[in-house]
Design a protein around this motif. Structure first.
Motif, PDB file in Angstrom:
ATOM      1  N   VAL A  17       0.840  -1.206   0.000  1.00  0.00           N
ATOM      2  CA  VAL A  17       0.000   0.000   0.000  1.00  0.00           C
ATOM      3  C   VAL A  17       0.871   1.251   0.000  1.00  0.00           C
ATOM      4  O   VAL A  17       0.582   2.220  -0.718  1.00  0.00           O
ATOM      5  CB  VAL A  17      -0.960  -0.002   1.208  1.00  0.00           C
ATOM      6  CG1 VAL A  17      -1.761   1.282   1.264  1.00  0.00           C
ATOM      7  CG2 VAL A  17      -1.874  -1.210   1.167  1.00  0.00           C
ATOM      8  N   VAL A  18       1.939   1.253   0.787  1.00  0.00           N
ATOM      9  CA  VAL A  18       2.834   2.408   0.861  1.00  0.00           C
ATOM     10  C   VAL A  18       3.414   2.703  -0.521  1.00  0.00           C
ATOM     11  O   VAL A  18       3.348   3.838  -1.005  1.00  0.00           O
ATOM     12  CB  VAL A  18       3.962   2.174   1.889  1.00  0.00           C
ATOM     13  CG1 VAL A  18       5.057   3.225   1.769  1.00  0.00           C
ATOM     14  CG2 VAL A  18       3.392   2.144   3.294  1.00  0.00           C
ATOM     15  N   LYS A  23       1.916   6.029  -6.714  1.00  0.00           N
ATOM     16  CA  LYS A  23       1.476   6.034  -8.121  1.00  0.00           C
ATOM     17  C   LYS A  23       0.410   7.088  -8.382  1.00  0.00           C
ATOM     18  O   LYS A  23       0.328   7.635  -9.461  1.00  0.00           O
ATOM     19  CB  LYS A  23       0.976   4.652  -8.531  1.00  0.00           C
ATOM     20  CG  LYS A  23       2.083   3.626  -8.597  1.00  0.00           C
ATOM     21  CD  LYS A  23       1.567   2.294  -9.042  1.00  0.00           C
ATOM     22  CE  LYS A  23       2.705   1.279  -9.078  1.00  0.00           C
ATOM     23  NZ  LYS A  23       2.239  -0.037  -9.485  1.00  0.00           N
ATOM     24  N   GLY A  24      -0.393   7.396  -7.391  1.00  0.00           N
ATOM     25  CA  GLY A  24      -1.441   8.380  -7.564  1.00  0.00           C
ATOM     26  C   GLY A  24      -1.090   9.749  -7.011  1.00  0.00           C
ATOM     27  O   GLY A  24      -1.958  10.607  -6.862  1.00  0.00           O
ATOM     28  N   HIS A  25       0.178   9.979  -6.691  1.00  0.00           N
ATOM     29  CA  HIS A  25       0.597  11.238  -6.076  1.00  0.00           C
ATOM     30  C   HIS A  25       1.738  11.845  -6.884  1.00  0.00           C
ATOM     31  O   HIS A  25       2.797  11.235  -7.033  1.00  0.00           O
ATOM     32  CB  HIS A  25       1.056  10.980  -4.638  1.00  0.00           C
ATOM     33  CG  HIS A  25       1.372  12.216  -3.866  1.00  0.00           C
ATOM     34  ND1 HIS A  25       0.396  13.046  -3.377  1.00  0.00           N
ATOM     35  CD2 HIS A  25       2.554  12.768  -3.511  1.00  0.00           C
ATOM     36  CE1 HIS A  25       0.961  14.057  -2.741  1.00  0.00           C
ATOM     37  NE2 HIS A  25       2.275  13.901  -2.814  1.00  0.00           N
ATOM     38  N   HIS A  31      10.425   7.977  -8.227  1.00  0.00           N
ATOM     39  CA  HIS A  31      11.498   7.529  -9.116  1.00  0.00           C
ATOM     40  C   HIS A  31      12.870   8.040  -8.684  1.00  0.00           C
ATOM     41  O   HIS A  31      13.776   8.158  -9.497  1.00  0.00           O
ATOM     42  CB  HIS A  31      11.209   7.926 -10.566  1.00  0.00           C
ATOM     43  CG  HIS A  31       9.867   7.494 -11.043  1.00  0.00           C
ATOM     44  ND1 HIS A  31       9.530   6.167 -11.221  1.00  0.00           N
ATOM     45  CD2 HIS A  31       8.766   8.219 -11.356  1.00  0.00           C
ATOM     46  CE1 HIS A  31       8.281   6.094 -11.632  1.00  0.00           C
ATOM     47  NE2 HIS A  31       7.784   7.326 -11.719  1.00  0.00           N
ATOM     48  N   GLN A  32      13.026   8.363  -7.390  1.00  0.00           N
ATOM     49  CA  GLN A  32      14.301   8.812  -6.839  1.00  0.00           C
ATOM     50  C   GLN A  32      14.748   7.829  -5.760  1.00  0.00           C
ATOM     51  O   GLN A  32      13.926   7.348  -4.986  1.00  0.00           O
ATOM     52  CB  GLN A  32      14.160  10.204  -6.220  1.00  0.00           C
ATOM     53  CG  GLN A  32      13.706  11.278  -7.179  1.00  0.00           C
ATOM     54  CD  GLN A  32      14.699  11.484  -8.308  1.00  0.00           C
ATOM     55  OE1 GLN A  32      15.907  11.519  -8.086  1.00  0.00           O
ATOM     56  NE2 GLN A  32      14.180  11.592  -9.521  1.00  0.00           N
ATOM     57  N   PRO A  33      16.043   7.553  -5.683  1.00  0.00           N
ATOM     58  CA  PRO A  33      16.510   6.661  -4.615  1.00  0.00           C
ATOM     59  C   PRO A  33      16.409   7.333  -3.245  1.00  0.00           C
ATOM     60  O   PRO A  33      16.509   8.555  -3.129  1.00  0.00           O
ATOM     61  CB  PRO A  33      17.977   6.398  -4.988  1.00  0.00           C
ATOM     62  CG  PRO A  33      18.362   7.549  -5.853  1.00  0.00           C
ATOM     63  CD  PRO A  33      17.115   8.026  -6.544  1.00  0.00           C
ATOM     64  N   THR A  34      16.168   6.530  -2.243  1.00  0.00           N
ATOM     65  CA  THR A  34      16.167   6.996  -0.855  1.00  0.00           C
ATOM     66  C   THR A  34      16.572   5.827   0.027  1.00  0.00           C
ATOM     67  O   THR A  34      16.850   4.738  -0.473  1.00  0.00           O
ATOM     68  CB  THR A  34      14.794   7.592  -0.468  1.00  0.00           C
ATOM     69  OG1 THR A  34      14.938   8.325   0.739  1.00  0.00           O
ATOM     70  CG2 THR A  34      13.732   6.521  -0.335  1.00  0.00           C
ATOM     71  N   LEU A  35      16.602   6.027   1.315  1.00  0.00           N
ATOM     72  CA  LEU A  35      16.956   4.948   2.243  1.00  0.00           C
ATOM     73  C   LEU A  35      15.703   4.267   2.752  1.00  0.00           C
ATOM     74  O   LEU A  35      14.722   4.931   3.087  1.00  0.00           O
ATOM     75  CB  LEU A  35      17.735   5.511   3.436  1.00  0.00           C
ATOM     76  CG  LEU A  35      19.088   6.117   3.134  1.00  0.00           C
ATOM     77  CD1 LEU A  35      19.656   6.780   4.383  1.00  0.00           C
ATOM     78  CD2 LEU A  35      20.039   5.058   2.619  1.00  0.00           C
ATOM     79  N   GLY A  36      15.756   2.957   2.836  1.00  0.00           N
ATOM     80  CA  GLY A  36      14.641   2.187   3.368  1.00  0.00           C
ATOM     81  C   GLY A  36      15.146   0.916   4.018  1.00  0.00           C
ATOM     82  O   GLY A  36      16.217   0.422   3.692  1.00  0.00           O
ATOM     83  N   LEU A  58       5.774  17.474   4.256  1.00  0.00           N
ATOM     84  CA  LEU A  58       4.844  16.337   4.294  1.00  0.00           C
ATOM     85  C   LEU A  58       3.994  16.253   3.036  1.00  0.00           C
ATOM     86  O   LEU A  58       3.600  15.162   2.623  1.00  0.00           O
ATOM     87  CB  LEU A  58       3.943  16.425   5.526  1.00  0.00           C
ATOM     88  CG  LEU A  58       4.558  15.985   6.837  1.00  0.00           C
ATOM     89  CD1 LEU A  58       3.601  16.253   7.989  1.00  0.00           C
ATOM     90  CD2 LEU A  58       4.954  14.509   6.792  1.00  0.00           C
ATOM     91  N   ALA A  59       3.723  17.386   2.416  1.00  0.00           N
ATOM     92  CA  ALA A  59       2.902  17.397   1.197  1.00  0.00           C
ATOM     93  C   ALA A  59       3.596  16.704   0.026  1.00  0.00           C
ATOM     94  O   ALA A  59       2.947  16.365  -0.961  1.00  0.00           O
ATOM     95  CB  ALA A  59       2.540  18.825   0.825  1.00  0.00           C
ATOM     96  N   LEU A  60       4.887  16.464   0.145  1.00  0.00           N
ATOM     97  CA  LEU A  60       5.608  15.728  -0.891  1.00  0.00           C
ATOM     98  C   LEU A  60       5.241  14.247  -0.881  1.00  0.00           C
ATOM     99  O   LEU A  60       5.535  13.525  -1.841  1.00  0.00           O
ATOM    100  CB  LEU A  60       7.121  15.888  -0.701  1.00  0.00           C
ATOM    101  CG  LEU A  60       7.658  17.314  -0.837  1.00  0.00           C
ATOM    102  CD1 LEU A  60       9.109  17.368  -0.380  1.00  0.00           C
ATOM    103  CD2 LEU A  60       7.511  17.801  -2.267  1.00  0.00           C
ATOM    104  N   LEU A  61       4.614  13.805   0.198  1.00  0.00           N
ATOM    105  CA  LEU A  61       4.247  12.396   0.366  1.00  0.00           C
ATOM    106  C   LEU A  61       2.756  12.195   0.146  1.00  0.00           C
ATOM    107  O   LEU A  61       1.953  13.081   0.444  1.00  0.00           O
ATOM    108  CB  LEU A  61       4.591  11.939   1.786  1.00  0.00           C
ATOM    109  CG  LEU A  61       6.043  12.050   2.208  1.00  0.00           C
ATOM    110  CD1 LEU A  61       6.184  11.729   3.693  1.00  0.00           C
ATOM    111  CD2 LEU A  61       6.923  11.146   1.371  1.00  0.00           C
ATOM    112  N   PRO A  62       2.360  11.014  -0.322  1.00  0.00           N
ATOM    113  CA  PRO A  62       0.928  10.693  -0.379  1.00  0.00           C
ATOM    114  C   PRO A  62       0.335  10.752   1.035  1.00  0.00           C
ATOM    115  O   PRO A  62       1.039  10.510   2.025  1.00  0.00           O
ATOM    116  CB  PRO A  62       0.895   9.260  -0.915  1.00  0.00           C
ATOM    117  CG  PRO A  62       2.230   9.028  -1.520  1.00  0.00           C
ATOM    118  CD  PRO A  62       3.192   9.912  -0.801  1.00  0.00           C
TER     119      PRO A  62
END
Length: 80
Positions: A17-18, A23-25, A31-36, A58-62
């Motif tokens: 879900v995360v 895809k809808g945001h 499409h950028q690398p980050t740490l997970g 925070l608005a950068l995130l769904p």
């Protein structure tokens, strides 16, 4: 503009879900690398972003992801 560290945490069953929520945001984080840590069992994701405020960061995130994310204003520091 300030730098923020966004730290998101979710449960293992929420991974699909995360990732699907992006895809809808329309976000520059897509499409950028980050740490997970999902692949190692931690189920956290971190982004370092530039924004004028915590709410803009925070608005950068769904919405689904943002609701489970903490925001910290950060700066570069030199470690002696």
């Amino acid at each position: 503009m300030f730098q923020y560290l966004l730290q998101h945490h979710h449960e293992a069953h929420e991974c699909p879900v995360v990732f699907a929520s992006f895809k809808g945001h329309n976000s520059p984080l897509r499409h950028q690398p980050t740490l997970g840590s999902c692949r190692s069992g931690g189920h956290a994701i971190w982004w370092r972003v530039d924004a004028d405020s915590e709410s803009e960061a925070l608005a950068l995130l769904p919405t689904y992801v943002a609701a489970r994310t903490t925001v910290s204003r950060v700066n570069d520091v030199d470690i002696p």
